[in-house]
Design a protein around this motif. Structure first.
Motif, PDB file in Angstrom:
ATOM      1  N   GLY A 172       2.129   2.021  -3.388  1.00  0.00           N
ATOM      2  CA  GLY A 172       0.870   2.310  -4.360  1.00  0.00           C
ATOM      3  C   GLY A 172       0.360   1.173  -4.931  1.00  0.00           C
ATOM      4  O   GLY A 172      -0.065   1.505  -6.389  1.00  0.00           O
ATOM      5  N   THR A 200      -4.563  -0.934  -3.081  1.00  0.00           N
ATOM      6  CA  THR A 200      -5.488  -0.154  -2.328  1.00  0.00           C
ATOM      7  C   THR A 200      -6.504  -0.823  -1.463  1.00  0.00           C
ATOM      8  O   THR A 200      -6.785  -2.145  -1.505  1.00  0.00           O
ATOM      9  CB  THR A 200      -5.978   0.933  -3.347  1.00  0.00           C
ATOM     10  OG1 THR A 200      -7.105   0.140  -3.976  1.00  0.00           O
ATOM     11  CG2 THR A 200      -5.135   1.811  -4.274  1.00  0.00           C
ATOM     12  N   THR A 208       0.741  -1.256  -0.037  1.00  0.00           N
ATOM     13  CA  THR A 208      -0.107  -0.142  -0.092  1.00  0.00           C
ATOM     14  C   THR A 208       1.018   1.254  -0.019  1.00  0.00           C
ATOM     15  O   THR A 208       0.815   2.250  -0.737  1.00  0.00           O
ATOM     16  CB  THR A 208      -0.960  -0.046   1.280  1.00  0.00           C
ATOM     17  OG1 THR A 208      -1.804  -1.083   1.176  1.00  0.00           O
ATOM     18  CG2 THR A 208      -1.821   1.240   1.214  1.00  0.00           C
ATOM     19  N   TYR A 224      -2.768   3.890   3.338  1.00  0.00           N
ATOM     20  CA  TYR A 224      -2.989   4.687   2.384  1.00  0.00           C
ATOM     21  C   TYR A 224      -3.361   5.998   2.608  1.00  0.00           C
ATOM     22  O   TYR A 224      -2.771   6.923   1.928  1.00  0.00           O
ATOM     23  CB  TYR A 224      -4.178   3.971   1.581  1.00  0.00           C
ATOM     24  CG  TYR A 224      -4.930   4.711   0.415  1.00  0.00           C
ATOM     25  CD1 TYR A 224      -4.219   4.439  -0.746  1.00  0.00           C
ATOM     26  CD2 TYR A 224      -5.773   5.446   0.395  1.00  0.00           C
ATOM     27  CE1 TYR A 224      -4.469   4.948  -1.985  1.00  0.00           C
ATOM     28  CE2 TYR A 224      -6.376   6.038  -0.874  1.00  0.00           C
ATOM     29  CZ  TYR A 224      -5.496   5.781  -1.978  1.00  0.00           C
ATOM     30  OH  TYR A 224      -6.004   6.393  -3.029  1.00  0.00           O
ATOM     31  N   SER A 283       0.055   7.590   3.510  1.00  0.00           N
ATOM     32  CA  SER A 283       0.927   7.889   2.353  1.00  0.00           C
ATOM     33  C   SER A 283       0.409   8.917   1.501  1.00  0.00           C
ATOM     34  O   SER A 283       1.353   9.677   0.754  1.00  0.00           O
ATOM     35  CB  SER A 283       0.859   6.463   1.379  1.00  0.00           C
ATOM     36  OG  SER A 283       1.484   6.590   0.475  1.00  0.00           O
ATOM     37  N   GLN A 284      -0.794   9.232   1.296  1.00  0.00           N
ATOM     38  CA  GLN A 284      -1.336  10.373   0.595  1.00  0.00           C
ATOM     39  C   GLN A 284      -1.170  11.576   1.409  1.00  0.00           C
ATOM     40  O   GLN A 284      -0.737  12.538   0.584  1.00  0.00           O
ATOM     41  CB  GLN A 284      -3.166  10.135   0.421  1.00  0.00           C
ATOM     42  CG  GLN A 284      -3.286   8.869  -0.381  1.00  0.00           C
ATOM     43  CD  GLN A 284      -3.102   9.298  -1.690  1.00  0.00           C
ATOM     44  OE1 GLN A 284      -2.286   8.661  -2.281  1.00  0.00           O
ATOM     45  NE2 GLN A 284      -3.982  10.015  -2.372  1.00  0.00           N
ATOM     46  N   SER A 311      -4.244  -1.577   5.556  1.00  0.00           N
ATOM     47  CA  SER A 311      -3.994  -0.732   4.372  1.00  0.00           C
ATOM     48  C   SER A 311      -4.813   0.496   4.202  1.00  0.00           C
ATOM     49  O   SER A 311      -4.120   1.395   3.678  1.00  0.00           O
ATOM     50  CB  SER A 311      -4.689  -1.778   3.273  1.00  0.00           C
ATOM     51  OG  SER A 311      -4.409  -1.161   2.101  1.00  0.00           O
ATOM     52  N   GLN A 312      -5.864   0.530   4.862  1.00  0.00           N
ATOM     53  CA  GLN A 312      -6.575   1.939   4.962  1.00  0.00           C
ATOM     54  C   GLN A 312      -5.715   2.831   5.503  1.00  0.00           C
ATOM     55  O   GLN A 312      -5.829   4.123   5.168  1.00  0.00           O
ATOM     56  CB  GLN A 312      -7.949   1.607   5.575  1.00  0.00           C
ATOM     57  CG  GLN A 312      -8.827   2.914   5.763  1.00  0.00           C
ATOM     58  CD  GLN A 312      -9.244   3.329   4.287  1.00  0.00           C
ATOM     59  OE1 GLN A 312      -9.757   2.454   3.516  1.00  0.00           O
ATOM     60  NE2 GLN A 312      -9.142   4.535   4.082  1.00  0.00           N
TER      61      GLN A 312
END
Length: 252
Positions: free
Chosen positions: A179, A182, A176, A234, A237-238, A230-231
């Motif tokens: 990238g 997702t 994740t 993510y 990471s964003q 993962s949530q």
């Protein structure tokens, strides 16, 4: 990110150096494995599952093969954090600074999950399978003559895969961050993932529904935990990417 892009040759050279480094430390760990293999084999022969069985060597080379096998496995386990660190070091130049710090923390978590997988399979699943096989042999009037190499081969084939399967949350978190996957993708393929986990459970357990459920339930739980992980990964990471892009724009 790095200020300059590495060429393909530089990537290959960097990878070669890290592989050589791992090989050197593997040889050192193998020396330790030769000292630890015998005590570990003797200990495992005194456990509740093994001491009620008569373990035989069917070939003259069986004790040596078993000893070497355990020495190599011990060596790999000992250097597994180093392998993960070298992998992280090779990939980390392509990550943002905060991502590098975050992914570095995956190494101790990965080791703990590997040990948790071994513990689950050895203390929960393995005794159940041995009891099932023994009772089945008795019901069929079969006198079991068990080779020591076959016994430990069965033990390793049943326990080591769980150490790897328990890596699922760390692998998903890492992918994740890169990238590659997702949380939305993981939710979409959930039913296919459950089917695959059921197939895995069927492969590594006897053809008996209770043992398969003992394996399937923790694997399903790990998958659901992986979605949650993962949530979070993510979102972080964003956020990191947005912050780094804002810094680059300000520096320009």
């Amino acid at each position: 990110m790095n200020e300059r892009e590495m060429t393909v040759y530089e990537h290959i050279e960097e990878l070669r150096k890290r592989i050589i480094f791992i090989v050197i430390f593997f040889i050192i760990a193998l020396a330790a494995g030769f000292f630890l293999a015998k005590p570990l084999i003797l200990f495992l022969q005194q456990t509740e599952e093994a001491k009620n069985l008569t373990l035989n060597a069917f070939r003259i080379s069986d004790p040596l093969l078993l000893y070497m096998k355990f020495a190599f496995i011990i060596a790999f386990v000992l250097i597994s954090p180093l392998i993960l660190f070298q992998l992280w070091s090779f990939i980390s130049p392509g990550l943002y600074e905060r991502e590098r710090n975050a992914t570095l923390s995956y190494i101790p978590l990965s080791v703990l999950l590997f040990l948790a997988g071994l513990a689950f399979s050895y203390f929960v699943l393995f005794p159940f399978v041995i009891r099932f096989m023994t009772e089945l042999s008795a019901d069929m009037g079969i006198n079991q003559v068990i080779g020591i190499n076959e016994y430990f081969q069965f033990l390793l084939e049943l326990t080591l895969p769980f150490g790897l399967l328990f890596q699922l949350p760390v692998v998903i978190m890492f992918l994740t961050r890169l990238g590659i996957v997702t949380p939305l993708f993981l939710r979409k393929v959930r039913k296919y993932a459950y089917f695959l986990l059921l197939v895995v459970a069927g492969f590594i357990t006897p053809p008996e529904i209770l043992s398969q459920m003992i394996v399937l339930l923790p694997l399903v739980l790990l998958y659901e935990i992986s979605i949650i992980v993962s949530q979070r990964a993510y979102r972080k990471s964003q956020l990191i990417q947005m912050e780094e892009e804002a810094k680059e724009q300000l520096s320009e």
